[in-house]
Scaffold this motif. Structure first.
Motif, PDB file in Angstrom:
ATOM      1  N   ALA A   1       0.833  -1.194   0.000  1.00 25.28           N
ATOM      2  CA  ALA A   1       0.000   0.000   0.000  1.00 25.28           C
ATOM      3  C   ALA A   1       0.875   1.254   0.000  1.00 25.28           C
ATOM      4  CB  ALA A   1      -0.939  -0.006   1.200  1.00 25.28           C
ATOM      5  N   SER A   2       1.963   1.245   0.783  1.00 28.62           N
ATOM      6  CA  SER A   2       2.856   2.402   0.844  1.00 28.62           C
ATOM      7  C   SER A   2       3.482   2.697  -0.514  1.00 28.62           C
ATOM      8  CB  SER A   2       3.984   2.166   1.853  1.00 28.62           C
ATOM      9  OG  SER A   2       3.516   2.142   3.157  1.00 28.62           O
ATOM     10  N   MET A   3       3.978   1.660  -1.154  1.00 30.26           N
ATOM     11  CA  MET A   3       4.657   1.857  -2.438  1.00 30.26           C
ATOM     12  C   MET A   3       3.684   2.320  -3.522  1.00 30.26           C
ATOM     13  SD  MET A   3       7.883   1.161  -1.937  1.00 30.26           S
ATOM     14  CE  MET A   3       8.587   0.722  -3.504  1.00 30.26           C
ATOM     15  N   ILE A   4       2.463   1.839  -3.490  1.00 35.98           N
ATOM     16  CA  ILE A   4       1.462   2.266  -4.477  1.00 35.98           C
ATOM     17  C   ILE A   4       1.117   3.733  -4.268  1.00 35.98           C
ATOM     18  CG2 ILE A   4      -0.944   1.969  -5.207  1.00 35.98           C
ATOM     19  CD1 ILE A   4      -0.431  -1.090  -4.790  1.00 35.98           C
TER      20      ILE A   4
ATOM     21  N   LYS B   1       2.414  -0.304  11.023  1.00 44.84           N
ATOM     22  CA  LYS B   1       1.728  -1.427  11.679  1.00 44.84           C
ATOM     23  C   LYS B   1       0.354  -1.716  11.075  1.00 44.84           C
ATOM     24  CE  LYS B   1       4.406  -1.830  15.609  1.00 44.84           C
ATOM     25  NZ  LYS B   1       5.278  -2.938  15.664  1.00 44.84           N
ATOM     26  N   THR B   2      -0.272  -0.710  10.443  1.00 44.99           N
ATOM     27  CA  THR B   2      -1.624  -0.892   9.916  1.00 44.99           C
ATOM     28  C   THR B   2      -1.686  -0.501   8.448  1.00 44.99           C
ATOM     29  OG1 THR B   2      -2.375   1.359  10.407  1.00 44.99           O
ATOM     30  CG2 THR B   2      -2.598  -0.285  12.184  1.00 44.99           C
ATOM     31  N   TYR B   3      -2.728  -0.943   7.789  1.00 45.33           N
ATOM     32  CA  TYR B   3      -2.932  -0.611   6.377  1.00 45.33           C
ATOM     33  C   TYR B   3      -3.063   0.899   6.192  1.00 45.33           C
ATOM     34  CZ  TYR B   3      -4.909  -0.469   1.722  1.00 45.33           C
ATOM     35  OH  TYR B   3      -5.137  -0.182   0.394  1.00 45.33           O
ATOM     36  N   ASN B   4      -3.816   1.559   7.054  1.00 45.04           N
ATOM     37  CA  ASN B   4      -3.979   3.009   6.925  1.00 45.04           C
ATOM     38  C   ASN B   4      -2.656   3.738   7.097  1.00 45.04           C
ATOM     39  OD1 ASN B   4      -6.683   2.961   6.301  1.00 45.04           O
ATOM     40  ND2 ASN B   4      -7.351   3.156   8.421  1.00 45.04           N
ATOM     41  N   GLN B   5      -1.840   3.292   8.032  1.00 40.22           N
ATOM     42  CA  GLN B   5      -0.513   3.867   8.203  1.00 40.22           C
ATOM     43  C   GLN B   5       0.311   3.659   6.935  1.00 40.22           C
ATOM     44  OE1 GLN B   5       1.151   1.937  11.731  1.00 40.22           O
ATOM     45  NE2 GLN B   5       1.886   3.945  12.372  1.00 40.22           N
TER      46      GLN B   5
ATOM     47  N   LYS C   1      -0.592   3.528   3.914  1.00 38.76           N
ATOM     48  CA  LYS C   1      -0.990   4.421   2.833  1.00 38.76           C
ATOM     49  C   LYS C   1      -0.434   5.829   3.010  1.00 38.76           C
ATOM     50  CE  LYS C   1      -5.089   4.202   1.137  1.00 38.76           C
ATOM     51  NZ  LYS C   1      -6.531   4.215   0.976  1.00 38.76           N
ATOM     52  N   GLU C   2      -0.090   6.205   4.231  1.00 40.62           N
ATOM     53  CA  GLU C   2       0.366   7.564   4.491  1.00 40.62           C
ATOM     54  C   GLU C   2       1.858   7.670   4.806  1.00 40.62           C
ATOM     55  OE1 GLU C   2      -2.041   8.878   7.732  1.00 40.62           O
ATOM     56  OE2 GLU C   2      -3.905   8.571   6.640  1.00 40.62           O
ATOM     57  N   THR C   3       2.414   6.689   5.481  1.00 47.48           N
ATOM     58  CA  THR C   3       3.755   6.797   6.038  1.00 47.48           C
ATOM     59  C   THR C   3       4.834   7.011   4.990  1.00 47.48           C
ATOM     60  OG1 THR C   3       3.108   5.469   7.930  1.00 47.48           O
ATOM     61  CG2 THR C   3       5.464   5.628   7.490  1.00 47.48           C
ATOM     62  N   LEU C   4       4.861   6.223   3.934  1.00 44.34           N
ATOM     63  CA  LEU C   4       5.915   6.347   2.937  1.00 44.34           C
ATOM     64  C   LEU C   4       5.826   7.679   2.201  1.00 44.34           C
ATOM     65  CD1 LEU C   4       8.370   5.186   1.574  1.00 44.34           C
ATOM     66  CD2 LEU C   4       6.879   3.925   0.056  1.00 44.34           C
ATOM     67  N   VAL C   5       4.641   8.111   1.864  1.00 48.18           N
ATOM     68  CA  VAL C   5       4.475   9.395   1.176  1.00 48.18           C
ATOM     69  C   VAL C   5       4.987  10.524   2.076  1.00 48.18           C
ATOM     70  CG1 VAL C   5       2.791  11.042   0.261  1.00 48.18           C
ATOM     71  CG2 VAL C   5       2.588   8.610  -0.280  1.00 48.18           C
TER      72      VAL C   5
ATOM     73  N   GLU D   1       2.422  -4.413  -7.285  1.00 51.03           N
ATOM     74  CA  GLU D   1       1.351  -5.360  -6.954  1.00 51.03           C
ATOM     75  C   GLU D   1       1.793  -6.808  -7.114  1.00 51.03           C
ATOM     76  OE1 GLU D   1      -2.606  -2.672  -7.884  1.00 51.03           O
ATOM     77  OE2 GLU D   1      -1.800  -3.899  -9.506  1.00 51.03           O
ATOM     78  N   GLY D   2       2.787  -7.048  -7.959  1.00 48.97           N
ATOM     79  CA  GLY D   2       3.283  -8.398  -8.190  1.00 48.97           C
ATOM     80  C   GLY D   2       4.312  -8.877  -7.167  1.00 48.97           C
ATOM     81  N   LEU D   3       4.742  -8.006  -6.259  1.00 50.99           N
ATOM     82  CA  LEU D   3       5.743  -8.395  -5.263  1.00 50.99           C
ATOM     83  C   LEU D   3       5.181  -9.413  -4.282  1.00 50.99           C
ATOM     84  CD1 LEU D   3       7.297  -4.917  -4.377  1.00 50.99           C
ATOM     85  CD2 LEU D   3       8.390  -6.766  -5.645  1.00 50.99           C
ATOM     86  N   LYS D   4       5.982 -10.393  -3.948  1.00 53.01           N
ATOM     87  CA  LYS D   4       5.612 -11.429  -2.985  1.00 53.01           C
ATOM     88  C   LYS D   4       6.778 -11.629  -2.026  1.00 53.01           C
ATOM     89  CE  LYS D   4       1.796 -12.900  -5.120  1.00 53.01           C
ATOM     90  NZ  LYS D   4       1.035 -11.719  -5.336  1.00 53.01           N
ATOM     91  N   ALA D   5       6.499 -11.707  -0.738  1.00 56.06           N
ATOM     92  CA  ALA D   5       7.540 -11.982   0.250  1.00 56.06           C
ATOM     93  C   ALA D   5       7.852 -13.470   0.225  1.00 56.06           C
ATOM     94  CB  ALA D   5       7.072 -11.558   1.632  1.00 56.06           C
TER      95      ALA D   5
END
Length: 158
Positions: free
Chosen positions: A1-4, A137-141, A143-147, A45-49
């Motif tokens: 989510a961060s990278m997108i 730690k969360t999906y919402n974080q 979406k914002e943290t990397l930007v 989106e294609g990245l996999k751990a």
């Protein structure tokens, strides 16, 4: 989510390269213009751990690409997104970070749902690379943290 979310704010003048660093390090998106957002998002989106974490090898590849695409007086930065310690290889990632920070290529670390015990390691790496550390730690974080991290490290505020 961060990278997108990061891909969505790229400008045509921006360049991005994506390096994975599982069992081995691979360039999975060669240096690409910020105009090609759809390709960037598709690769992300294609990245996999999987496998172990060859962070040192990944950093070496990332630094080589950053130096090849270096923008004088620009934002030359590596973002290491990781869920833990680099546990493969014998590269001194701190030494790499210090070496390239002197060449105006920063490294910041984004910890994704990592253990608290790993934070010191990642904070030290970011400090040596003249970047910063963010813990997600969360999906919402995510979406914002990397930007916000990119904006905080930017020479040109957007």
């Amino acid at each position: 989510a961060s990278m997108i979310e990061l891909a969505k704010i790229l400008r045509p003048v921006d360049k991005i390269t994506v390096v994975s660093y599982a069992t081995k390090a691979n360039v999975i998106l060669e240096t690409t213009s910020g105009e090609d957002i759809d390709s960037v998002i598709s690769v992300i989106e294609g990245l996999k751990a999987k496998g172990v974490t060859a962070g040192g090898k990944g950093m070496e590849k990332a630094y080589a690409k950053a130096c090849n695409a270096f923008i004088a007086n620009g934002n030359n930065q590596i973002i290491m997104a990781t869920d833990g310690l680099f546990n493969s290889g014998d590269e001194d990632v701190y030494k790499l970070a210090r070496k390239y920070s002197k060449k105006d290529v920063k490294v910041s670390v984004v910890g994704i749902k990592n253990q608290t015990s790993h934070e010191k390691y990642m904070k030290d790496l970011a400090k040596d690379g003249k970047g910063s550390y963010a813990n997600v730690k969360t999906y919402n974080q995510a979406k914002e943290t990397l930007v916000e991290e990119i904006k905080s490290q930017s020479k040109i505020k957007k």
